[in-house]
Design an enzyme around this catalytic site. Structure first.
Site, mmCIF file in Angstrom:
data_model
loop_
_atom_site.group_PDB
_atom_site.id
_atom_site.type_symbol
_atom_site.label_atom_id
_atom_site.label_comp_id
_atom_site.label_asym_id
_atom_site.label_seq_id
_atom_site.Cartn_x
_atom_site.Cartn_y
_atom_site.Cartn_z
ATOM 1 N N LYS A 1 30.674 40.719 33.940
ATOM 2 C CA LYS A 1 30.947 39.897 32.799
ATOM 3 C C LYS A 1 29.644 39.569 32.033
ATOM 4 O O LYS A 1 29.960 39.201 30.969
ATOM 5 C CB LYS A 1 31.813 38.578 33.712
ATOM 6 C CG LYS A 1 33.020 39.050 34.087
ATOM 7 C CD LYS A 1 34.059 37.999 34.579
ATOM 8 C CE LYS A 1 35.172 38.204 35.063
ATOM 9 N NZ LYS A 1 36.005 37.041 35.142
ATOM 10 N N GLY B 1 28.399 32.551 38.912
ATOM 11 C CA GLY B 1 28.324 33.751 38.344
ATOM 12 C C GLY B 1 29.102 33.657 36.954
ATOM 13 O O GLY B 1 29.260 32.719 36.546
ATOM 14 N N GLY B 2 29.698 34.851 36.386
ATOM 15 C CA GLY B 2 30.027 34.861 35.237
ATOM 16 C C GLY B 2 31.469 34.132 34.910
ATOM 17 O O GLY B 2 31.583 33.430 33.912
ATOM 18 N N ALA B 3 32.427 34.325 36.007
ATOM 19 C CA ALA B 3 33.663 33.372 35.970
ATOM 20 C C ALA B 3 33.389 31.899 35.990
ATOM 21 O O ALA B 3 34.113 31.409 35.045
ATOM 22 C CB ALA B 3 34.568 33.652 37.137
ATOM 23 N N GLY C 1 29.857 28.183 42.996
ATOM 24 C CA GLY C 1 29.511 29.305 42.510
ATOM 25 C C GLY C 1 28.904 29.404 40.901
ATOM 26 O O GLY C 1 29.090 28.509 40.178
ATOM 27 N N PHE D 1 44.232 43.032 40.172
ATOM 28 C CA PHE D 1 45.774 42.625 39.650
ATOM 29 C C PHE D 1 46.059 43.431 38.512
ATOM 30 O O PHE D 1 47.264 43.603 38.365
ATOM 31 C CB PHE D 1 45.428 40.870 39.489
ATOM 32 C CG PHE D 1 46.370 40.382 38.659
ATOM 33 C CD1 PHE D 1 47.451 39.698 38.806
ATOM 34 C CD2 PHE D 1 45.707 40.433 37.255
ATOM 35 C CE1 PHE D 1 48.203 39.337 37.751
ATOM 36 C CE2 PHE D 1 46.278 39.836 36.205
ATOM 37 C CZ PHE D 1 47.627 39.188 36.425
ATOM 38 N N ASP E 1 39.135 34.171 30.103
ATOM 39 C CA ASP E 1 39.242 33.492 31.588
ATOM 40 C C ASP E 1 39.462 31.875 31.506
ATOM 41 O O ASP E 1 40.074 31.370 31.951
ATOM 42 C CB ASP E 1 37.858 33.490 32.162
ATOM 43 C CG ASP E 1 38.101 35.059 33.075
ATOM 44 O OD1 ASP E 1 38.989 35.626 33.310
ATOM 45 O OD2 ASP E 1 36.934 35.557 33.383
ATOM 46 N N TYR F 1 43.123 35.085 44.341
ATOM 47 C CA TYR F 1 44.799 35.108 44.170
ATOM 48 C C TYR F 1 45.305 36.115 45.483
ATOM 49 O O TYR F 1 46.569 36.229 45.830
ATOM 50 C CB TYR F 1 45.325 35.666 43.044
ATOM 51 C CG TYR F 1 44.683 37.170 42.545
ATOM 52 C CD1 TYR F 1 45.378 38.320 42.936
ATOM 53 C CD2 TYR F 1 43.605 37.089 41.961
ATOM 54 C CE1 TYR F 1 45.052 39.427 42.664
ATOM 55 C CE2 TYR F 1 43.049 38.435 41.732
ATOM 56 C CZ TYR F 1 43.735 39.584 41.762
ATOM 57 O OH TYR F 1 43.364 40.856 41.532
ATOM 58 N N GLY G 1 44.491 31.497 42.001
ATOM 59 C CA GLY G 1 44.176 31.912 40.518
ATOM 60 C C GLY G 1 45.142 32.898 40.065
ATOM 61 O O GLY G 1 44.954 33.390 38.916
#
Length: 252
Positions: free
Chosen positions: A72, A134-136, A132, A23, A109, A214, A235
């Site tokens: 990340k 992970g980093g996000a 999840g 994006f 974020d 997204y 998102g």
């Protein structure tokens, strides 16, 4: 563009792996055109390994980076300093070059998520499941803390406190957690039929389903929520907000 202009161009870009779909590049290209910003460009830096990152630093015209999956967390040892929120989160998605040439890491974020979620919250939205780890997901957890929302991580293997596995996820747990956030890449284009394996039959109109994905606009995860008349959010707005926050950090 003449050579003089080229010398004064500020470069920004996205660091990730397999990021053709991204994006960010199209967003900033459009922003620069709309706002007539002529001294900046934005490109993708698709890295096979995070160990390739120092090679990018040889280009002195680069003034800032965004970071996406899977770097990340892995990129943190390469920065000189972390913003206090990024330090608490343990993941970064923005790097700024300071005036002294140091690299400072930020997380925008959590800002983008918090700001895009807040208008949809109702008084009964007190507890959440984060799909999840992970980093996000770390930024999501930080935002939920700020909003006073209790959360539990759902992962393939529940190895830490405050985590359960997908196998342990019952309809009762779904019913008791009215916010469900997908932080996994499951359902991203082109594998649009994929989705997290949860008991969707327990979702009701009281639920709020947020997907960090997204593309597609409505993932299979969100579609299941829509069928149950839940509130659904993708998102895209989060990405816009975090991108604008990154831009303000680079330019302040």
């Amino acid at each position: 563009m003449d050579k003089k202009q080229e010398r004064h161009m500020r470069k920004f870009g996205l660091i990730g792996k397999n990021i053709d779909y991204s994006f960010s590049q199209s967003y900033f290209a459009k922003k620069f055109k709309t706002e007539e910003i002529t001294d900046a460009s934005y490109q993708n830096f698709d890295l096979e390994s995070i160990s390739d990152f120092p090679l990018l630093l040889k280009d002195t015209s680069i003034k800032g980076f965004n970071i996406t999956i899977p770097y990340k967390e892995l990129i943190i040892p390469y920065v000189d300093k972390l913003d206090k929120n990024a330090e608490k989160i343990g993941a970064i998605n923005t790097i700024k070059f300071t005036k002294k040439g140091k690299l400072k890491g930020y997380n925008t974020d959590y800002y983008g998520f918090k700001k895009s979620l807040t208008p949809h919250l109702k008084p009964h939205h007190k507890t959440a499941l984060i799909l999840g780890t992970g980093g996000a997901s770390k930024a999501i957890a930080f935002a939920l803390q700020k909003l006073d929302i209790t959360y539990t991580y759902v992962s393939r293997n529940a190895t830490k406190e405050n985590q359960i596995s997908y196998q342990q996820l019952t309809p009762e747990i779904i019913a008791n957690n009215t916010i469900i956030i997908n932080c996994t890449p499951l359902g991203t284009y082109p594998d649009v039929k994929a989705c997290p394996n949860i008991p969707y039959q327990a979702i009701t109109q009281k639920h709020l389903l947020f997907d960090l994905i997204y593309n597609p606009e409505e993932s299979t995860f969100l579609n299941y929520g829509k069928q149950k008349k839940a509130t659904i959010i993708n998102g895209y707005r989060m990405l816009e907000l975090q991108a604008e926050k990154s831009w303000s950090i680079w330019n302040k």
